[in-house]
Design a protein around this motif. Sequence first.
Motif, PDB file in Angstrom:
ATOM      1  N   PRO A 404      -6.405  66.310 -67.062  1.00 25.90           N
ATOM      2  CA  PRO A 404      -6.106  66.509 -65.642  1.00 25.90           C
ATOM      3  C   PRO A 404      -4.778  65.857 -65.257  1.00 25.90           C
ATOM      4  O   PRO A 404      -4.245  65.007 -65.964  1.00 25.90           O
ATOM      5  N   LYS A 405      -4.255  66.266 -64.093  1.00 27.78           N
ATOM      6  CA  LYS A 405      -2.961  65.739 -63.643  1.00 27.78           C
ATOM      7  C   LYS A 405      -3.006  64.237 -63.426  1.00 27.78           C
ATOM      8  O   LYS A 405      -2.025  63.525 -63.642  1.00 27.78           O
ATOM      9  N   GLU A 406      -4.173  63.744 -62.950  1.00 31.24           N
ATOM     10  CA  GLU A 406      -4.274  62.303 -62.689  1.00 31.24           C
ATOM     11  C   GLU A 406      -4.055  61.506 -63.968  1.00 31.24           C
ATOM     12  O   GLU A 406      -3.405  60.458 -63.966  1.00 31.24           O
ATOM     13  N   THR A 407      -4.580  62.011 -65.072  1.00 35.37           N
ATOM     14  CA  THR A 407      -4.424  61.311 -66.335  1.00 35.37           C
ATOM     15  C   THR A 407      -3.006  61.446 -66.870  1.00 35.37           C
ATOM     16  O   THR A 407      -2.419  60.497 -67.382  1.00 35.37           O
ATOM     17  N   MET A 408      -2.435  62.638 -66.763  1.00 28.90           N
ATOM     18  CA  MET A 408      -1.084  62.866 -67.241  1.00 28.90           C
ATOM     19  C   MET A 408      -0.077  61.984 -66.509  1.00 28.90           C
ATOM     20  O   MET A 408       0.944  61.586 -67.064  1.00 28.90           O
ATOM     21  N   ALA A 409      -0.358  61.664 -65.253  1.00 29.51           N
ATOM     22  CA  ALA A 409       0.544  60.811 -64.490  1.00 29.51           C
ATOM     23  C   ALA A 409       0.571  59.387 -65.029  1.00 29.51           C
ATOM     24  O   ALA A 409       1.542  58.658 -64.826  1.00 29.51           O
ATOM     25  N   LEU A 410      -0.484  58.986 -65.724  1.00 27.02           N
ATOM     26  CA  LEU A 410      -0.567  57.620 -66.244  1.00 27.02           C
ATOM     27  C   LEU A 410      -0.055  57.499 -67.677  1.00 27.02           C
ATOM     28  O   LEU A 410       0.384  56.433 -68.088  1.00 27.02           O
ATOM     29  N   ILE A 411      -0.106  58.579 -68.430  1.00 20.46           N
ATOM     30  CA  ILE A 411       0.136  58.509 -69.870  1.00 20.46           C
ATOM     31  C   ILE A 411       1.546  58.969 -70.210  1.00 20.46           C
ATOM     32  O   ILE A 411       2.013  60.016 -69.750  1.00 20.46           O
ATOM     33  N   LYS A 412       2.212  58.174 -71.003  1.00 20.83           N
ATOM     34  CA  LYS A 412       3.558  58.498 -71.477  1.00 20.83           C
ATOM     35  C   LYS A 412       3.515  59.377 -72.717  1.00 20.83           C
ATOM     36  O   LYS A 412       4.252  60.335 -72.845  1.00 20.83           O
ATOM     37  N   GLU A 413       2.617  59.031 -73.628  1.00 19.37           N
ATOM     38  CA  GLU A 413       2.524  59.761 -74.897  1.00 19.37           C
ATOM     39  C   GLU A 413       1.100  59.642 -75.422  1.00 19.37           C
ATOM     40  O   GLU A 413       0.481  58.577 -75.327  1.00 19.37           O
ATOM     41  N   MET A 414       0.567  60.728 -75.959  1.00 18.26           N
ATOM     42  CA  MET A 414      -0.776  60.659 -76.553  1.00 18.26           C
ATOM     43  C   MET A 414      -0.916  61.710 -77.646  1.00 18.26           C
ATOM     44  O   MET A 414      -0.259  62.762 -77.630  1.00 18.26           O
ATOM     45  N   GLN A 415      -1.760  61.395 -78.596  1.00 19.18           N
ATOM     46  CA  GLN A 415      -2.040  62.296 -79.711  1.00 19.18           C
ATOM     47  C   GLN A 415      -3.535  62.242 -80.006  1.00 19.18           C
ATOM     48  O   GLN A 415      -4.149  61.173 -79.938  1.00 19.18           O
ATOM     49  N   LEU A 416      -4.077  63.398 -80.347  1.00 16.57           N
ATOM     50  CA  LEU A 416      -5.522  63.507 -80.564  1.00 16.57           C
ATOM     51  C   LEU A 416      -5.796  64.338 -81.815  1.00 16.57           C
ATOM     52  O   LEU A 416      -5.222  65.415 -81.993  1.00 16.57           O
ATOM     53  N   PHE A 417      -6.688  63.831 -82.685  1.00 11.74           N
ATOM     54  CA  PHE A 417      -7.049  64.504 -83.935  1.00 11.74           C
ATOM     55  C   PHE A 417      -8.570  64.504 -84.059  1.00 11.74           C
ATOM     56  O   PHE A 417      -9.212  63.456 -83.870  1.00 11.74           O
ATOM     57  N   VAL A 418      -9.150  65.670 -84.366  1.00 11.16           N
ATOM     58  CA  VAL A 418     -10.613  65.764 -84.372  1.00 11.16           C
ATOM     59  C   VAL A 418     -11.114  66.572 -85.565  1.00 11.16           C
ATOM     60  O   VAL A 418     -10.376  67.337 -86.188  1.00 11.16           O
ATOM     61  N   TYR A 419     -12.400  66.371 -85.843  1.00  9.79           N
ATOM     62  CA  TYR A 419     -13.146  67.236 -86.756  1.00  9.79           C
ATOM     63  C   TYR A 419     -14.519  67.476 -86.130  1.00  9.79           C
ATOM     64  O   TYR A 419     -15.222  66.532 -85.767  1.00  9.79           O
TER      65      TYR A 419
END
Length: 542
Positions: A404-419
């Motif tokens: 969501p936009k609220e989270t994007m406003a707080l985060i500079k960089e993020m990466q996610l990896f899943v299985y």
Amino acid sequence: MKLKFYIFLFLLSSAVFSQKPVETSIDTTKNKIGAEFKLTLKTVVSSKSKVVFPNPKTIGSLEVIQSYPVDTVKKNDTYELIKKYGLTQFDSGRYTIPPVKILIDKKPFLSDFVTVEVTNIKVDTLQQKMYDIKDITTVESGAGNWWIYVLAIVLIIAIGIFVYWLVKKNQKKKIEEEVYKTPIEKATSLLNNLEQKELWQKGEIKEYYSELTDIARNYIEEAIHIPAMESTTSELIQAIRTASAKKKMALTPEIVENLERVLRQADLVKFAKSKPLDFEITEDRNKIQKVILTFDNAIPAEVPNEEDELLNEAQRQKQIKLQLLKKRNKRIAIAVGTVFLLLLGTTTFFVITKGFNYVKDNLIGHPTKELLEGEWVKSEYGNPGVLIETPKVLKRMDTQKVLPKETMALIKEMQLFVYGSMIDDFYIAVSTSKFKNPVEIDLAKALEGSLKVIEVQGGQNLIVKQEDFQTNEGVQGLKGYGTMTVLNPVDKTSKKAYYEILLFKQDQGLQQIIILHEEGDTYANDITTRVLNSVELRKANN
């Protein structure tokens, strides 16, 4: 639906979730086993609003021991409603009280998560008898050596082949010897075989006389065409005399009388339990042989017909092939039966000693067992990097479309990896994030935010415990673990799941690892242990 679940990796409840109309508080966050936690829910509504508080027996993993009456405080044109619940737990650990749903004018509102800790009662070690710590028990490893099972199956099949060969070898009589050209040849051969059995010498006199008279009756039936096998002794003798006269057979009365004597002697042995002497048995055998030879010589010779001989030989070869086919089928049936019984016996043994699930998982297979015994991958994910060993390579996810936009406003960089996903047999996610502005990262708050989104995505009845976690290199973090019920949004079924969440913070970064699988899955437990033991973290670059 699945990707939304990953939002919880980055939601911090203090920054993302707005204030609710229901205020949540608790009298204490730490208490002894069995002591009461007093949960207070407070809401302010207009005088015309209708508020309904639930009366549950449990809230999460805590038992409701007292549901207090609602207190009402009037403030100008509004009313402040206060509802209290007395909660308790009889097992130590850290628990999260899930939101309570309150209806205000028929609209549902949820209270906040509250984390509490239940502590053990201190034991007086001077009075309480103490015991030594037990030795480490070696856990019986799963059957990962698949070649052992292949070897066992090959061995059982080899035994079946050996049994086939052994049966074939023990079929000493050649088929050609069993399909005789003439009745006299057959009778003579069967008499010789009877003597080799030595039945009467072993005391089996009844069996001996039965076979002896059957040989004679079969010969008479095939050579003279008299129904000898179904006839009584008297009927047979009368039929022989009639056939002798009709076919002009040169039979003396003595030969017919000798046959009659042996047949009646056999009747006495079989039905009156008579026991002839040894010399009498020998004489009876010689009489039968002489009778058969005399009958054969007395039968008028027929002029051989070449076509008949060819037809008889063809029939004989056909009988030989049929006999060969029957014996081969018998050998195959015995060999297959032996293999089946060995497999059944082996399977039954392992079911009794190891259990049905052990046999099922090794014969049919099990998804997490295959993951555990497969080729593992050690890799580094995200920034700051998370070094971890997993049964499968984790797939990078595009978080730009799901956060969501609220989270994007707080985060500079993020990466996610899943299985996998929450509803799969095994799920693992690794995430790293950096925040734009300096924030005080509270790992306990981050865990609460994660649990909120888990509940939104189908997690129910969460039981939460938490403790400090330290990697092999000494990096400190927080570990949250427990059980929940996961609802499948497709078929609306649910399963009991176990989860573990690792949280680490470095400067303005958050590193998180989530593992989830079905509760009670021993293979998944082994995978989880191996994964968590492999976790190492790179230091963040300032």
